[in-house]
Design a protein around this motif. Structure first.
Motif, PDB file in Angstrom:
ATOM      1  N   HIS A 132       0.828  -1.199   0.000  1.00  0.00           N
ATOM      2  CA  HIS A 132       0.000   0.000   0.000  1.00  0.00           C
ATOM      3  C   HIS A 132       0.874   1.265   0.000  1.00  0.00           C
ATOM      4  O   HIS A 132       0.583   2.232  -0.709  1.00  0.00           O
ATOM      5  CB  HIS A 132      -0.928   0.002   1.222  1.00  0.00           C
ATOM      6  N   LEU A 133       1.939   1.238   0.807  1.00  0.00           N
ATOM      7  CA  LEU A 133       2.843   2.376   0.849  1.00  0.00           C
ATOM      8  C   LEU A 133       3.532   2.589  -0.502  1.00  0.00           C
ATOM      9  O   LEU A 133       3.720   3.736  -0.952  1.00  0.00           O
ATOM     10  CB  LEU A 133       3.885   2.217   1.948  1.00  0.00           C
TER      11      LEU A 133
ATOM     12  N   ARG B 259       3.115   5.818  -2.776  1.00  0.00           N
ATOM     13  CA  ARG B 259       4.249   6.610  -3.220  1.00  0.00           C
ATOM     14  C   ARG B 259       4.175   6.842  -4.732  1.00  0.00           C
ATOM     15  O   ARG B 259       4.414   7.961  -5.207  1.00  0.00           O
ATOM     16  CB  ARG B 259       5.562   5.927  -2.879  1.00  0.00           C
TER      17      ARG B 259
END
Length: 190
Positions: A12-13, A17
């Motif tokens: 998810h990160l 990003r």
């Protein structure tokens, strides 16, 4: 289970990003387009401002020329009238003299009044009256010529003023600050 949650969080990160970088690129592009449009709008406003200043200068020049032309025409009319009045006054004096027919004509006043001198005085007065009528006609022709020339110059000035007004009548930027610049930005985005 924690590995799976951690993996989901890391995924998810990573996607966040990528989305952030993509959004940041789009935002930067929008800012660049916005700054370009702002610069174009400012340049357009400057151009329009200079054009409006030139237009005002031309208007002032046409008004000054019209006033100068009016004054000069009045001066010429007055000068012509004064010359005619002076000429008429000098010829009125000749009404009471006898003029010879030969050139250069000589003027004389008879010492004794006889029927012959009275006839010559009458003929001389008729000749002076004819010359005065001719001079008045010439003066009127000159006045008409001055007026016609003035009217012609006035018409040319008015036509030039009209062309000047038409040339600067179309605003480059409208009241909202958009116009040609906004059309250019729509074409760039499309």
């Amino acid at each position: 289970r924690s590995k799976r949650l951690f993996g989901g969080l890391v995924g998810h990160l990573a996607s966040a990003r990528k989305n952030f970088e993509r959004d940041e690129t789009k935002l930067r592009q929008r800012e660049e387009k916005s700054s370009e449009l702002k610069i174009k709008r400012e340049e357009t406003l400057k151009r329009e401002s200079r054009a409006a200043a030139r237009h005002r200068m031309c208007e002032a020049k046409y008004k000054d020329q019209a006033r100068r032309d009016e004054i000069l025409t009045d001066m010429r009319r007055t000068e012509a009238s004064l010359l005619h009045a002076s000429w008429k006054a000098s010829h009125d004096v000749l009404r009471n003299t006898i003029r010879t027919v030969t050139e250069p004509s000589l003027c004389w006043v008879p010492a004794v009044s006889t029927p012959m001198t009275d006839l010559l005085l009458t003929k001389s007065a008729e000749r002076v009256d004819a010359e005065l009528a001719l001079g008045a006609a010439r003066c009127e022709d000159e006045r008409r010529a001055l007026q016609a020339a003035y009217d012609q110059r006035k018409q040319r000035r008015e036509e030039a003023q009209k062309r000047n007004d038409e040339r600067f009548a179309k605003p480059v930027v409208d009241a909202s600050g958009e116009g040609v610049v906004a059309e250019a930005s729509a074409e760039a985005e499309g």
